[in-house]
Each structure stands twice: as C-alpha cells, then as structure tokens.
Scaffold this active site. Structure first.
Site, PDB file in Angstrom:
ATOM      1  CD  GLU A   1      52.216  79.678 -19.830  1.00  0.00           C
ATOM      2  OE1 GLU A   1      52.250  80.863 -20.202  1.00  0.00           O
ATOM      3  OE2 GLU A   1      51.789  79.318 -18.699  1.00  0.00           O
TER       4      GLU A   1
ATOM      5  CG  PHE B   1      58.949  92.255 -18.087  1.00  0.00           C
ATOM      6  CD1 PHE B   1      58.472  92.130 -16.793  1.00  0.00           C
ATOM      7  CD2 PHE B   1      58.075  92.002 -19.148  1.00  0.00           C
ATOM      8  CE1 PHE B   1      57.166  91.766 -16.548  1.00  0.00           C
ATOM      9  CE2 PHE B   1      56.761  91.641 -18.918  1.00  0.00           C
ATOM     10  CZ  PHE B   1      56.301  91.513 -17.601  1.00  0.00           C
TER      11      PHE B   1
ATOM     12  CE  LYS C   1      58.274  91.352 -29.129  1.00  0.00           C
ATOM     13  NZ  LYS C   1      57.514  92.127 -28.117  1.00  0.00           N
TER      14      LYS C   1
END
Length: 597
Positions: A64, A126, A176
């Site tokens: 990244e 997570f 998300k």
C-alpha cells in the site's frame, strides 16, 4: 399507494446504485482514469464494481505504501489529483507514510480506504483500526462516510479540498456496508464544496510595496519553491518572465527544481544544505529576498539567527500559516504564486514605461554572483578506474537530455547528487521526497509517472539501500508493462548516514554498511525485467544507452566509489556562509567534466 406514487417509487429505485457504484461514478466525473491500489476484504465491493468498468485503469501494486507513492508520482508529473485505493486495518496503516509524504510536499492525492461495517466499528473487528484518527495529522482532511447517500458528494468535496488552496492528501474511509447500500447519485455541480480556499484578493498596495523594494534593491534574489510548480505551468512561465524583466538571480529549493530553467544564466542552482556556493552566498548576502512558494524549512535556512541577516524579506504563499511561521518577513502576501507574480510583473512593466529601472544598481551584485559561481562548488576529484557517483549522474544527464525524460529519486546521497548534476529546464519533470525524506519513494513514484506518460523515459535515480524498501514494485512494473529504469548508485552503504557518521561521529560507521546486497541483475531477471551491471567509467555510456533502449523495466547496478561524500555541505546548525567543501585533488573536474586544477 396510488399508481403514480408506485410509478415514481419504481423510477427512484431504478435510479439508485450501490455505494461502490456511486464512488466510481464520482471518480469518473472528477476525471479519474487511473487508480493505484491493493484489494482486501473491506474494499471488495468496490473492486467488484471496478471489474465491470473499462473507463478506469487499475494498477495493482505490491504494497500500500507503493500505491500512495505511485499516486504522488502521477500527481506531481501531471498536475492532476492522484488516487489510491486500499483496504482497512493494515492496508490503511501501510498508507500512512505516503500520506505524510504528500502532506509535507503539498501533493494532491485522494486515498480511499475500506472500513469494517458500521455496526462493527469500535468492536475490535478483524482488520479494524481508527483510520480517521490515525490519519488526522497526516492528511489535509479526512472523512468517515456514514451513509451512501452522502458518498458521492463527499468524493467531490474531497477532490476540491485536495487540489485547491495548498494542495495535499485527503482520505475517504468507507465502511463495507456503505459500499452495498443503495442511494442516488449527486453530481459534482450539485455537491457542496467545503470552503478551503482562503486566498484573499491581491492587494495592489502590497504589490506596489514589493515593486518599490525591487526597484531600489542592490542585492536582490528570487527564492522559489515547489509552490511555483503547484501553481501550474503558467506560474513557471511568469517566473521566467519576471526574472528576465528584472535581471534578478533565481535560486530554488529541492522541490522547486525545473520551475526556472537550469540552463539560464540567471540560475544560481539549488540552495540549502547541499546547494551551490553561489545560491547560498546570495541568500546570505542579499538585501532583498523574494520568497515565492517556499516555506523556509530548516534544510534551506540553516541557523535561523544567522539566516540572511541584512535583507528585507517578502514571502508569497498560498498557505496563510506559512507566513512568519519560521522566518519573520517584512511583507507577507497570501495568494497563488502565479497570480501574485503576474501582478508584480504587470506593475514592474507599468513603471518601466514611466521610468526605466537602473540596472546599474545590481551590476556589482551580479559580478559578485559570477565570482561565487566561478568557485564551481559541485566539482569533484576524478577516478580513472572507478565510477564516481557524480560522474554517473553527469553521463546519465548527457545521454538523456534530448529525450522526453522524467526523473524520480529515492532519498539519500544519490538524491542530492541528482539535484546537483541532473538539470531541469521544465517543471513537473523532477519527483522527489523533500519534506519527509522517504526512502523507497522513487521506484513506486516512477510507476505513477510511467502510467501517466507511457511513451516517456522515466528514470528512478536510486541508492542500493533506499531502493530495497519498495523493490517489490518491480513486479508491478513488469505486470503492467511500465518500462521504468532504476539507476542504482551502489556504494554498499547507507550513504548519507555514513557521511554524517564520518563527519560528525568520528568515523564510527555503526550499522550503515550492507555486506549482503542482492545481485541486482539476477533480481531484475527474476522479476521478468532487464538487469545491467557497470563497474568502470569506460563501459558506462554504452550501458546507459542499453538501459534507455530496453523495452522492459530495468535495474541498473552502477557500482560507484564507496566513501564519496556530498559536497558542498552546510553542517546542521551552521549559517549559509559556513559551507564545507571536500578535499580537492589534482585533476579536479567540473560537473561538465572539464579539468579545473
């Protein structure tokens, strides 16, 4: 429900899209055609939507940090906003270095990060981290998108913030479930824009005051920085016109190289810790300093209480917080560098029609500058059987100067030698990490430049230590047919660390020597690229040409003398007129290769 209501509801439902689609629509409207990224669970809906589009190209990096530096390289070479896309948790934290780098160097990028679903935020889920909290201090602004209904307008605002005012990085963190949530698209025209442009109108009285100082100065100098380049090509042209009209000498920070042509007789070279003798002496002895798009950082000023002690100082900057931040100035003008210079030039020309400027006032100053220039401070002692790093850069410049070349660098000695011996006549051709000094910057930045300019010659001038920090991006270069050229000055040391250990720590080279370097030729071949190795001056030109002509990404292992230091050098805490020079031996040569002594 009436029939008309049902019909309207059906129409509205047909107009809604998922958050992922809304994001891509907004990016497209902003003109984005290239993203550098790395997928993960929290951004898979975006990648799924991206799969169905051929309007946005995606470059898959290998880390990244590489995505952010590639976006920086793209932004710096094109003047557009660069875009990176990474996942949550470690994806976001790996991006922090690139964000901090872009913030310090005022590079406009938008970084999109995934986040865990809204109900999971704060549960230590997570790959969850507080992305907006972590990046608050290394972005110009950041957003946590709480609803898909605000997503498209947030994207438009993010680009507005990134590119306007003092440019910088902006982060958009998208949970998300927001990427799945349906909503209607908001166009750029209808989106709100945060008022990040605080530039007031140019004050004619301030322009009059500056031109008054310019006309009566005897030892003037233009001190320019990356803000001139950020202001666009017109600003660089205006700087050239202003310098030509006044006859004043021009110097630049590391970030501003190329805004003024290095081939121009008025050019003093780079100033600062490893700048030229003439630039640093001019800054110290001037009676009028006009700083344009520069921020008086410590590598330029040296010891503050001895910085340009007898000058009137004018500071032009788009960022109000930069005025009087490090150095008190007599006149501070908040504004776009190009616009303010245009106003200065117009007023100068108006007065010229009334009464010609007495160039005799600065003749003695220009003669003094020529005297300093004759010192040829970038000269170095030659080596018959080994490659000096300065010589390697000179030959690289000589053999590429007639080509469409863009240069990135890593950070260290090679970076300073590149700034000294590779010359730029145009802006946006030089991409380096200035403020943060990020090792590993150059290779992924070269990816971004090459993706923007597929037919250009893109060279990363690297060090053997720095380049290994992001070497994995060679894989991305091969996969995406980006034929970048990595020109490694291999001295087997952490060169700048070793130099400081020699000069300041009694020659105690504590953990600065690499006694287990890879075979860079084999490494290049392992990635599917082309490897080149050179050890003597006689073979150097032919192998540089081989590098240029290769259609593949290249690792060029240029073995150079190990204990060469970068000179001249202003020691930390010293003044501009307290420069150190290396020992000059019989047969010393100039940067053009001419024997001097």
């Amino acid at each position: 429900m009436t029939a008309s209501q049902a019909k309207q509801e059906t129409k509205t439902a047909a107009m809604t899209k998922s958050g992922a689609e809304l994001l891509l629509d907004a990016l497209e409207e902003q003109g984005v055609d290239l993203i550098f990224g790395y997928p993960g669970g929290a951004v898979l809906p975006i990648y799924d939507a991206l799969h169905a589009r051929d309007t946005i190209r995606h470059i898959l990096v290998r880390h990244e940090q590489g995505a952010l530096h590639a976006a920086e390289g793209y932004a710096r070479s094109t003047g557009k906003v660069g875009v990176a896309l990474v996942t949550s948790g470690p994806g976001a934290t790996n991006a922090v270095t690139g964000l901090a780098d872009a913030l310090l160097d005022s590079i406009p990028i938008v970084c999109i990060t995934g986040q865990v679903a809204r109900p999971l935020i704060g549960t230590d889920a997570f790959q969850e981290c507080d992305t907006t909290g972590i990046t608050r201090s290394c972005t110009k602004y950041n957003y946590l998108v709480k609803s898909s209904h605000t997503l498209s307008t947030t994207v438009h605002e993010a680009f507005h913030v990134a590119r306007n005012g003092r440019p910088g990085p902006v982060l958009i963190d998208i949970p998300k479930d927001v990427q799945f949530e349906a909503a209607q698209y908001t166009s750029r025209a209808d989106a709100r824009n945060r008022n990040c442009i605080v530039t007031p109108e140019i004050d004619p009285n301030q322009i009059d005051q500056v031109v008054d100082l310019m006309r009566y100065a005897r030892r003037p100098v233009f001190y320019t920085g990356g803000g001139v380049i950020n202001a666009g090509p017109d600003a660089s042209r205006t700087l050239r016109d202003l310098a030509k009209a006044t006859g004043f000498p021009v110097t630049s920070t590391l970030m501003g190289l190329g805004a003024f042509p290095a081939s121009d007789p008025q050019w003093l070279g780079m100033l600062g810790m490893h700048g030229s003798y003439e630039a640093n002496n001019a800054m110290h002895d001037c009676d009028l300093m006009i700083a344009i798009g520069a921020r008086f950082d410590d590598r330029v000023t040296g010891r503050l209480d001895a910085f340009s002690p007898n000058s009137r100082k004018v500071h032009i900057d788009i960022d109000p917080s930069s005025i009087n931040k490090n150095v008190p100035v007599d006149i501070g003008i908040i504004g776009d560098a190009g616009a303010v210079m245009s106003a200065m030039l117009a007023e100068w020309q108006r007065r010229e029609k009334e009464e010609k400027h007495d160039r005799g006032r600065i003749e003695g100053w220009l003669e003094q500058v020529d005297g300093w220039r004759a010192r040829k401070s970038f000269q170095y002692a030659p080596a018959k059987d080994a490659i000096k790093p300065q010589y390697a850069i000179e030959r690289l410049y000589a053999l590429t100067r007639d080509k469409n070349v863009y240069v990135t660098t890593e950070v260290g000695q090679h970076q300073m030698w590149a700034a000294q011996h590779f010359h730029f006549d145009e802006p946006n051709r030089w991409m380096t990490s200035g403020g943060l000094g990020t090792m590993g910057y150059g290779l992924p930045a070269a990816l971004g430049v090459q993706a923007a300019y597929p037919d250009a010659l893109v060279i990363d001038i690297a060090g053997d230590a720095s380049v290994q920090m992001t070497m994995q991006e060679m894989s991305a270069a091969v996969q995406h047919d980006l034929p970048i050229k990595i020109f490694i000055l291999n001295n087997a040391y952490l060169g700048m660390v070793r130099q400081w250990q020699e000069l300041l720590h009694g020659g105690r080279y504590s953990h600065s020597y690499s006694d287990s370097l890879p075979d860079f030729v084999k490494l290049a071949e392992a990635y599917g690229g082309h490897g080149i190795h050179a050890t003597t001056p006689d073979e150097l030109d032919a192998k540089i040409i081989e590098m240029i002509e290769s259609p593949k990404p290249v690792l060029f292992d240029c073995v150079v003398t190990q204990e060469e230091n970068v000179f001249p050098m202003i020691p930390s805490g010293a003044a501009h007129n307290e420069m150190l020079f290396g020992e000059m031996k019989e047969g010393a040569v100039s940067e053009q290769g001419k024997t001097l002594v």
